[in-house]
Design a protein around this motif. Sequence first.
Motif, PDB file in Angstrom:
ATOM      1  N   THR A  59       0.849  -1.175   0.000  1.00 56.80           N
ATOM      2  CA  THR A  59       0.000   0.000   0.000  1.00 56.80           C
ATOM      3  C   THR A  59       0.886   1.227   0.000  1.00 56.80           C
ATOM      4  OG1 THR A  59      -1.762  -1.165   1.182  1.00 56.80           O
ATOM      5  CG2 THR A  59      -1.793   1.250   1.259  1.00 56.80           C
ATOM      6  N   ILE A  60       0.627   2.124  -0.929  1.00 53.54           N
ATOM      7  CA  ILE A  60       1.383   3.370  -1.032  1.00 53.54           C
ATOM      8  C   ILE A  60       0.395   4.500  -0.774  1.00 53.54           C
ATOM      9  CG2 ILE A  60       2.771   4.846  -2.525  1.00 53.54           C
ATOM     10  CD1 ILE A  60       3.427   2.229  -4.121  1.00 53.54           C
ATOM     11  N   LYS A  61       0.698   5.330   0.206  1.00 55.18           N
ATOM     12  CA  LYS A  61      -0.203   6.436   0.517  1.00 55.18           C
ATOM     13  C   LYS A  61       0.582   7.646   0.988  1.00 55.18           C
ATOM     14  CE  LYS A  61      -1.240   4.819   5.194  1.00 55.18           C
ATOM     15  NZ  LYS A  61      -2.305   4.446   6.130  1.00 55.18           N
ATOM     16  N   ARG A  62      -0.066   8.778   0.878  1.00 55.05           N
ATOM     17  CA  ARG A  62       0.539  10.027   1.327  1.00 55.05           C
ATOM     18  C   ARG A  62       0.415  10.100   2.835  1.00 55.05           C
ATOM     19  NH1 ARG A  62      -2.457  13.801  -1.384  1.00 55.05           N
ATOM     20  NH2 ARG A  62      -3.868  13.910   0.373  1.00 55.05           N
ATOM     21  N   VAL A  68       5.715  10.012   1.468  1.00 56.43           N
ATOM     22  CA  VAL A  68       5.131   8.804   0.890  1.00 56.43           C
ATOM     23  C   VAL A  68       5.428   7.633   1.811  1.00 56.43           C
ATOM     24  CG1 VAL A  68       5.197   7.212  -1.063  1.00 56.43           C
ATOM     25  CG2 VAL A  68       5.367   9.683  -1.457  1.00 56.43           C
ATOM     26  N   LEU A  69       4.380   6.892   2.159  1.00 50.30           N
ATOM     27  CA  LEU A  69       4.515   5.730   3.028  1.00 50.30           C
ATOM     28  C   LEU A  69       4.211   4.474   2.221  1.00 50.30           C
ATOM     29  CD1 LEU A  69       2.527   7.055   6.112  1.00 50.30           C
ATOM     30  CD2 LEU A  69       5.006   7.075   5.784  1.00 50.30           C
ATOM     31  N   VAL A  70       5.065   3.478   2.341  1.00 52.66           N
ATOM     32  CA  VAL A  70       4.829   2.184   1.706  1.00 52.66           C
ATOM     33  C   VAL A  70       4.754   1.157   2.821  1.00 52.66           C
ATOM     34  CG1 VAL A  70       5.716   0.438   0.116  1.00 52.66           C
ATOM     35  CG2 VAL A  70       6.112   2.876  -0.363  1.00 52.66           C
ATOM     36  N   THR A  71       3.630   0.433   2.865  1.00 58.33           N
ATOM     37  CA  THR A  71       3.450  -0.587   3.890  1.00 58.33           C
ATOM     38  C   THR A  71       3.188  -1.936   3.233  1.00 58.33           C
ATOM     39  OG1 THR A  71       1.071  -0.180   4.046  1.00 58.33           O
ATOM     40  CG2 THR A  71       2.491   1.080   5.517  1.00 58.33           C
ATOM     41  N   GLU A  72       3.477  -2.991   3.966  1.00 58.27           N
ATOM     42  CA  GLU A  72       3.210  -4.328   3.450  1.00 58.27           C
ATOM     43  C   GLU A  72       1.737  -4.643   3.588  1.00 58.27           C
ATOM     44  OE1 GLU A  72       5.716  -7.331   5.046  1.00 58.27           O
ATOM     45  OE2 GLU A  72       7.531  -6.263   4.524  1.00 58.27           O
TER      46      GLU A  72
END
Length: 118
Positions: A59-62, A68-72
């Motif tokens: 998941t990529i979100k502001r 920018v945050l990238v989570t599994e």
Amino acid sequence: MTDYIVMFPADNEAERAAASEADRQATFDTDYEFGQLLAARGGAVTGGAGLTHSSRARTIKRGPRSNVLVTEGPYAESAEQLSGFFIVTCDEYDALVEAAQVLVRAHPVVEIRPVAEF
């Protein structure tokens, strides 16, 4: 003609992975029947895909301050995961809804949304 996306938001990934070849074939047959019913009502399936391995999703979100945050995985807030979709075209929404009713034999939930035209 209007474009729609027909989504399957509630298929269980573990159940699909453990399904027998006969179970998978029954799903394919149901999906094919949907396409035939839709064509008989003047519509067409124009695209789509089955989605697998939600455990590999990112998941990529502001975030705060536009970082920018990238989570599994998908959003933790999501109770359901999208397992697949069709892109269809049809002049009559009611005809699409009628044809899509066959899909619940293979997919516990079917969601239909119009596609925005730009």
